[in-house]
Design an enzyme around this catalytic site. Structure first.
Site, mmCIF file in Angstrom:
data_model
loop_
_atom_site.group_PDB
_atom_site.id
_atom_site.type_symbol
_atom_site.label_atom_id
_atom_site.label_comp_id
_atom_site.label_asym_id
_atom_site.label_seq_id
_atom_site.Cartn_x
_atom_site.Cartn_y
_atom_site.Cartn_z
ATOM 1 N N GLU A 166 0.822 -1.222 0.000
ATOM 2 C CA GLU A 166 0.000 0.000 0.000
ATOM 3 C C GLU A 166 0.850 1.263 0.000
ATOM 4 O O GLU A 166 0.429 2.293 -0.498
ATOM 5 C CB GLU A 166 -0.945 0.010 1.203
ATOM 6 N N ASP A 169 -2.997 -3.022 2.947
ATOM 7 C CA ASP A 169 -3.517 -3.184 4.304
ATOM 8 C C ASP A 169 -4.633 -4.217 4.330
ATOM 9 O O ASP A 169 -5.510 -4.230 3.462
ATOM 10 C CB ASP A 169 -4.049 -1.854 4.835
ATOM 11 N N TYR A 176 -1.553 -4.592 13.789
ATOM 12 C CA TYR A 176 -2.309 -3.741 12.873
ATOM 13 C C TYR A 176 -3.200 -2.773 13.646
ATOM 14 O O TYR A 176 -4.022 -3.193 14.481
ATOM 15 C CB TYR A 176 -3.155 -4.615 11.950
#
Length: 692
Positions: free
Chosen positions: A8, A104, A307
């Site tokens: 990303e 992501d 995350y």
């Protein structure tokens, strides 16, 4: 044959390339024997704007609303064309056998990759990397267990439906309001009810009128208890309280009930994104956006937390085997960590492991990678400390205390005394462990030692980012990943303001809430949409059915704006006239400060409200000069002594200063009567000294 891997961001691509042996670096990708790693910059593509779909939508007019295209389509975002072209060229290389989505692991990350795949017309196999941390170990494990991208089709459909719904509702409503009321008015399915929360709290504050009330307190051996009553505000008159005391004094006080109960309190679960944003706002006054940025940095740059954009506080059962490594990574954080490791890294808060309650990602905890605090900023350190501290409580024993309640009666009136004795501090080691002070016995007689407490009802407080995030979470407005940006958008749109006391709706925002349909103001409709989007992600609901309903809702909302008879006052409109067309100028906030823009939509005149301060120094007083926009162009002016200078063009700036000019300037800046020397003078002196 090689895998083409899409990250990303460039920073994530670099991490992947290091782990996968892609050591050859180029402008747009890394390459190794078996892999090519490239990257996006977040979204490289977005949905087309109305004027790019239909020429009739180029002009903002009520007659063309609502805009319901059969196909919206996507387009490259500004300044992304070069990277898109590079990805397309890589995708069509003959040695590329498959594509790996490594964006992501979430709804938006899926959309980033799928739009790119659609744009470049990729027709080879596609796989998905799904990891919750960016450590080398996690990356290696993730690539051993790549899954077919088709397993995430429902997630993509949900993301696409969300994007199209925001397009249909947001662009149509905003355009309708802007055209009807001749001012830039932005509304949306999430941001408008979010704004309404702040306004509803303000209305409660406006309605509030302080009221005096009285409470009766009984004191025994230093302990105090208030009279039990259903309504704490029921006694409005001090004499009424005094009369009640006199009545109670006619009776002897007796301990009529005595109970003991051991209370066990397990450690809290790990943070999810919304909770850590709320806590950081309360503790450090961080905005939601700032906290997200800090956690993102700890995840991406330092790789020490999992995350960040998670909506779960639970961990999966397969994470049990990683607990010891995670403890070892934070071994220097607190002295008790070594004891936890010696005890086998056993998690005492058993409820934290729950596969069913983990959605896309687990709760926010440290990774197995040891942190280097010296590399953290002060704010990163604060957030990391919060995450680690919460994580360590999982290994501590439950907090246990013995709670004793004694009920004292004076006829029909009751007073309940509560005292606690800590049996085991557990995860709350700092809590007071002192012994109880009163030895109660059932039937014990009590002296009537009463007092009257005069109280004043407290006004409701304005919402701050912490309490607003709590409401957004409760009513499913947005996602953990988008809530911070929703708040920032409301502020940028001048609908809401940050104040020292909390969040405040602007006059413009108050009017907006009155102009739009009530269904768009309340969270009910948006919550229904969010539930359906989640059902789409789980493959339980049709995205086509969802969008059909959104189209119907959009038509209804636009029709109501068209028929509305409500008035609007533009508070940003000034009495200053535009020098080009004579219309009034409107004051507007920008990142670069306040500006004036022409209220005439066909006139593009604008200027700064206050002159911009440059880094150019005044030759007389050496203070920074302002940039003034004049009829013949911009120029420098010193507001202290009025000196003006021409702003040199690029050609003039490249001209090399002659020795004679250097000496003249040196002499000018070295006058003995000047108390201070400017930075240019000092630099020239040093240059001349070196030459000597």
């Amino acid at each position: 044959m090689k895998q083409l891997i899409l990250a990303e961001k460039p920073s994530v691509a670099k991490d992947l390339s290091n782990v996968l042996g892609a050591n050859k670096k180029t402008k747009n990708y890394y390459e190794g024997p078996d892999v090519i790693v490239t990257w996006a910059f977040g979204h490289l593509l977005g949905l087309k704007m109305p004027e790019e779909i239909d020429k009739n939508w180029q002009t903002w007019q009520m007659e063309t609303l609502p805009m319901i295209p059969k196909q919206i389509g996507i387009k490259p975002l500004p300044k992304t064309g070069q990277q898109l072209k590079a990805i397309k060229q890589l995708a069509h290389r003959k040695d590329v056998k498959e594509f790996v989505i490594a964006t992501d692991a979430g709804r938006e990350g899926e959309l980033v990759a799928r739009w790119i795949l659609e744009w470049i017309h990729f027709n080879k196999p596609v796989k998905r990397l799904w990891i919750s941390s960016q450590t080398n170990k996690a990356i290696k494990e993730g690539f051993k267990h790549l899954k077919p991208a088709t397993q995430y089709d429902a997630l993509y459909e949900s993301a696409l439906a969300r994007s199209k719904a925001d397009w249909l509702v947001g662009l149509n409503i905003s355009r309708a309001l802007t055209v009807k009321y001749e001012d830039s008015l932005n509304a949306g399915r999430v941001q408008t009810p979010t704004l309404s929360f702040v306004r509803q709290q303000e209305k409660q504050m406006d309605k509030f009128r302080p009221q005096t009330y009285y409470r009766i307190e009984l004191e025994i051996e230093g302990q105090k208890a208030l009279r039990v009553q259903n309504n704490p505000y029921e006694i409005k008159d001090q004499q009424e309280a005094q009369n009640l005391i006199e009545q109670m004094k006619q009776h002897s006080g007796t301990v009529v009930e005595l109970s003991e109960k051991t209370k066990t309190e397990n450690a809290p679960l790990p943070y999810d994104l919304t909770e850590i944003q709320r806590t950081a706002n309360q503790r450090y006054n961080f905005s939601a956006k700032k906290t997200l940025s800090l956690v993102q940095s700890l995840y991406e740059t330092h790789k020490v937390v999992t995350y960040p954009r998670t909506d779960s506080k639970y961990l999966t059962n397969d994470m049990k085997k990683t607990m010891k490594e995670r403890l070892q990574a934070v071994a220097n954080f607190a002295p008790e960590v070594k004891e936890y490791i010696k005890a086998g890294a056993t998690v005492k808060q058993k409820a934290v492991f729950n596969d069913v309650k983990v959605t896309d990602h687990s709760g926010l905890i440290p990774t197995e990678q040891r942190a280097s605090p010296a590399k953290f900023s002060n704010d990163e350190q604060k957030i990391y400390n919060m995450i680690v501290s919460r994580f360590l409580t999982l290994f501590a024993n439950p907090h246990k205390k013995l709670q004793q309640k004694a009920t004292v009666a004076f006829a029909n009136e009751r007073f309940v005394f509560t005292q606690n004795k800590v049996i085991e501090p557990g995860w709350k080691p700092s809590e007071d462990t002192s012994e109880t002070t009163v030895q109660w016995q059932k039937g014990q007689k009590v002296r009537p030692n009463f007092s009257i407490k005069k109280e004043l009802t407290k006004p409701p407080k304005p919402l701050n980012e912490s309490t607003l995030l709590e409401k957004m979470e409760k009513f499913d407005l947005g996602t953990p990943a988008t809530r911070a940006e929703i708040i920032e958008k409301l502020i940028r749109s001048e609908l809401m303001e940050r104040t020292p006391n909390g969040l405040q709706v602007s006059p413009k925002g108050k009017q907006l809430l009155d102009l739009v349909n009530p269904s768009l103001v309340t969270p009910d409709l948006t919550k229904k949409w969010e539930d359906e989007l989640e059902a789409i992600a789980q493959g339980k609901f049709s995205s086509n059915k969802f969008l059909k309903q959104i189209e119907q809702d959009t038509k209804q909302l636009i029709n109501e704006v068209k028929q509305s008879q409500k008035k609007y006052q533009d508070f940003s409109l000034t009495q200053k006239e535009c020098p080009k067309c004579g219309s009034f100028l409107r004051e507007k906030n920008t990142r670069d400060g306040k500006i004036y823009v022409c209220s005439n939509s066909e006139c593009h005149y604008h200027r700064r409200k206050d002159p911009k301060v440059s880094n150019h120094r005044c030759p007389q007083c050496h203070k920074k000069m302002e940039i003034i926009e004049g009829k013949n162009g911009a120029y420098f002016r010193c507001k202290f002594d009025g000196i003006t200078e021409k702003i040199p063009n690029k050609k003039d700036q490249k001209k090399k200063m002659s020795k004679q000019e250097e000496k003249r300037l040196l002499k000018q800046y070295s006058k003995p009567e000047e108390p201070e020397e400017g930075p240019l003078s000092i630099a020239l002196k040093e240059a001349m000294n070196k030459e000597d």
